[in-house]
Motif scaffolding. Sequence first.
Motif, PDB file in Angstrom:
ATOM      1  N   ILE A  81      58.827  17.104  35.294  1.00  0.00           N
ATOM      2  CA  ILE A  81      58.911  15.712  34.850  1.00  0.00           C
ATOM      3  C   ILE A  81      59.709  15.618  33.551  1.00  0.00           C
ATOM      4  CG2 ILE A  81      57.558  13.772  33.953  1.00  0.00           C
ATOM      5  CD1 ILE A  81      55.402  14.552  36.014  1.00  0.00           C
ATOM      6  N   ILE A  82      59.484  16.546  32.641  1.00  0.00           N
ATOM      7  CA  ILE A  82      60.217  16.544  31.370  1.00  0.00           C
ATOM      8  C   ILE A  82      61.702  16.785  31.611  1.00  0.00           C
ATOM      9  CG2 ILE A  82      60.525  17.800  29.193  1.00  0.00           C
ATOM     10  CD1 ILE A  82      57.429  18.164  29.211  1.00  0.00           C
ATOM     11  N   ILE A  83      62.037  17.717  32.482  1.00  0.00           N
ATOM     12  CA  ILE A  83      63.448  17.973  32.817  1.00  0.00           C
ATOM     13  C   ILE A  83      64.076  16.728  33.425  1.00  0.00           C
ATOM     14  CG2 ILE A  83      64.964  19.293  34.353  1.00  0.00           C
ATOM     15  CD1 ILE A  83      62.994  21.680  33.919  1.00  0.00           C
ATOM     16  N   TRP A  84      63.349  16.079  34.335  1.00  0.00           N
ATOM     17  CA  TRP A  84      63.844  14.861  34.986  1.00  0.00           C
ATOM     18  C   TRP A  84      64.053  13.750  33.956  1.00  0.00           C
ATOM     19  CZ3 TRP A  84      61.175  10.115  35.888  1.00  0.00           C
ATOM     20  CH2 TRP A  84      61.804   9.259  36.781  1.00  0.00           C
ATOM     21  N   ALA A  85      63.108  13.598  33.021  1.00  0.00           N
ATOM     22  CA  ALA A  85      63.223  12.554  31.992  1.00  0.00           C
ATOM     23  C   ALA A  85      64.422  12.803  31.090  1.00  0.00           C
ATOM     24  CB  ALA A  85      61.946  12.494  31.167  1.00  0.00           C
ATOM     25  N   LYS A  86      64.676  14.057  30.753  1.00  0.00           N
ATOM     26  CA  LYS A  86      65.845  14.379  29.920  1.00  0.00           C
ATOM     27  C   LYS A  86      67.141  14.072  30.659  1.00  0.00           C
ATOM     28  CE  LYS A  86      63.715  17.833  26.955  1.00  0.00           C
ATOM     29  NZ  LYS A  86      63.660  19.235  26.538  1.00  0.00           N
ATOM     30  N   GLU A  87      67.152  14.308  31.967  1.00  0.00           N
ATOM     31  CA  GLU A  87      68.344  13.998  32.773  1.00  0.00           C
ATOM     32  C   GLU A  87      68.599  12.490  32.777  1.00  0.00           C
ATOM     33  OE1 GLU A  87      69.689  14.088  37.423  1.00  0.00           O
ATOM     34  OE2 GLU A  87      68.295  15.616  36.728  1.00  0.00           O
ATOM     35  N   ILE A  88      67.555  11.711  32.977  1.00  0.00           N
ATOM     36  CA  ILE A  88      67.702  10.255  32.998  1.00  0.00           C
ATOM     37  C   ILE A  88      68.102   9.730  31.623  1.00  0.00           C
ATOM     38  CG2 ILE A  88      66.382   8.117  33.241  1.00  0.00           C
ATOM     39  CD1 ILE A  88      65.027   9.366  35.611  1.00  0.00           C
ATOM     40  N   ALA A  89      67.619  10.366  30.564  1.00  0.00           N
ATOM     41  CA  ALA A  89      67.982   9.944  29.207  1.00  0.00           C
ATOM     42  C   ALA A  89      69.485  10.069  28.975  1.00  0.00           C
ATOM     43  CB  ALA A  89      67.220  10.767  28.173  1.00  0.00           C
ATOM     44  N   TRP A 100      71.739   9.244  31.174  1.00  0.00           N
ATOM     45  CA  TRP A 100      72.428   8.189  31.905  1.00  0.00           C
ATOM     46  C   TRP A 100      72.798   7.053  30.959  1.00  0.00           C
ATOM     47  CZ3 TRP A 100      68.739   7.239  36.659  1.00  0.00           C
ATOM     48  CH2 TRP A 100      68.752   8.368  37.475  1.00  0.00           C
ATOM     49  N   ASN A 101      73.841   6.327  31.333  1.00  0.00           N
ATOM     50  CA  ASN A 101      74.186   5.156  30.523  1.00  0.00           C
ATOM     51  C   ASN A 101      73.181   4.028  30.781  1.00  0.00           C
ATOM     52  OD1 ASN A 101      74.981   3.568  32.802  1.00  0.00           O
ATOM     53  ND2 ASN A 101      77.018   4.445  32.736  1.00  0.00           N
ATOM     54  N   ARG A 102      73.225   3.028  29.930  1.00  0.00           N
ATOM     55  CA  ARG A 102      72.245   1.938  29.971  1.00  0.00           C
ATOM     56  C   ARG A 102      72.234   1.215  31.321  1.00  0.00           C
ATOM     57  NH1 ARG A 102      69.638  -1.705  26.365  1.00  0.00           N
ATOM     58  NH2 ARG A 102      69.626  -3.831  27.161  1.00  0.00           N
ATOM     59  N   GLU A 103      73.408   0.959  31.867  1.00  0.00           N
ATOM     60  CA  GLU A 103      73.498   0.216  33.131  1.00  0.00           C
ATOM     61  C   GLU A 103      72.869   1.005  34.282  1.00  0.00           C
ATOM     62  OE1 GLU A 103      74.105  -3.164  35.172  1.00  0.00           O
ATOM     63  OE2 GLU A 103      74.510  -2.880  33.048  1.00  0.00           O
ATOM     64  N   LYS A 104      73.120   2.303  34.332  1.00  0.00           N
ATOM     65  CA  LYS A 104      72.550   3.139  35.387  1.00  0.00           C
ATOM     66  C   LYS A 104      71.026   3.197  35.251  1.00  0.00           C
ATOM     67  CE  LYS A 104      73.152   7.603  37.640  1.00  0.00           C
ATOM     68  NZ  LYS A 104      73.885   8.865  37.666  1.00  0.00           N
ATOM     69  N   GLN A 105      70.516   3.276  34.031  1.00  0.00           N
ATOM     70  CA  GLN A 105      69.065   3.268  33.810  1.00  0.00           C
ATOM     71  C   GLN A 105      68.449   1.947  34.260  1.00  0.00           C
ATOM     72  OE1 GLN A 105      68.133   4.257  29.748  1.00  0.00           O
ATOM     73  NE2 GLN A 105      68.916   6.348  29.933  1.00  0.00           N
ATOM     74  N   LYS A 106      69.111   0.828  33.936  1.00  0.00           N
ATOM     75  CA  LYS A 106      68.615  -0.487  34.359  1.00  0.00           C
ATOM     76  C   LYS A 106      68.586  -0.588  35.880  1.00  0.00           C
ATOM     77  CE  LYS A 106      70.453  -4.096  32.684  1.00  0.00           C
ATOM     78  NZ  LYS A 106      71.394  -5.081  32.096  1.00  0.00           N
ATOM     79  N   ASN A 107      69.647  -0.118  36.532  1.00  0.00           N
ATOM     80  CA  ASN A 107      69.696  -0.152  37.993  1.00  0.00           C
ATOM     81  C   ASN A 107      68.574   0.680  38.609  1.00  0.00           C
ATOM     82  OD1 ASN A 107      71.900  -1.843  38.017  1.00  0.00           O
ATOM     83  ND2 ASN A 107      73.383  -0.183  38.185  1.00  0.00           N
ATOM     84  N   PHE A 108      68.337   1.858  38.034  1.00  0.00           N
ATOM     85  CA  PHE A 108      67.265   2.710  38.539  1.00  0.00           C
ATOM     86  C   PHE A 108      65.904   2.030  38.373  1.00  0.00           C
ATOM     87  CE2 PHE A 108      63.883   5.741  37.543  1.00  0.00           C
ATOM     88  CZ  PHE A 108      63.768   6.359  38.779  1.00  0.00           C
ATOM     89  N   LEU A 109      65.650   1.451  37.203  1.00  0.00           N
ATOM     90  CA  LEU A 109      64.370   0.784  36.970  1.00  0.00           C
ATOM     91  C   LEU A 109      64.185  -0.420  37.889  1.00  0.00           C
ATOM     92  CD1 LEU A 109      64.162   1.029  33.087  1.00  0.00           C
ATOM     93  CD2 LEU A 109      62.801   2.284  34.768  1.00  0.00           C
ATOM     94  N   ASN A 110      65.257  -1.175  38.127  1.00  0.00           N
ATOM     95  CA  ASN A 110      65.171  -2.294  39.075  1.00  0.00           C
ATOM     96  C   ASN A 110      64.844  -1.799  40.478  1.00  0.00           C
ATOM     97  OD1 ASN A 110      65.664  -4.367  37.261  1.00  0.00           O
ATOM     98  ND2 ASN A 110      67.871  -4.231  37.510  1.00  0.00           N
ATOM     99  N   TYR A 111      65.518  -0.725  40.897  1.00  0.00           N
ATOM    100  CA  TYR A 111      65.278  -0.151  42.222  1.00  0.00           C
ATOM    101  C   TYR A 111      63.843   0.358  42.325  1.00  0.00           C
ATOM    102  CZ  TYR A 111      65.391   3.175  46.055  1.00  0.00           C
ATOM    103  OH  TYR A 111      65.087   3.869  47.187  1.00  0.00           O
TER     104      TYR A 111
END
Length: 75
Positions: A12-20, A22-33
Amino acid sequence: MVKKKPEYLKNIIIWAKEIAGWNREKQKNFLNYASEIFRLALLQNYQSEELVYKKIDANGLIGLVFQNLSVVQMY
């Protein structure tokens, strides 16, 4: 689960660092999805099938449901 298998927390920590990274738009898209998938799962769990328009099968494939008659595979 983490108490029994600490490697889950490590993943989970590795996954969170990978997502961190990402640019803001990609993070927003992921959270919306993710929030939409969570919403659909909740509706399906409450037996509100008429409001569920996407389903995820056991293999993680997503399909659109048309008029609750059939599922069309998307991914």
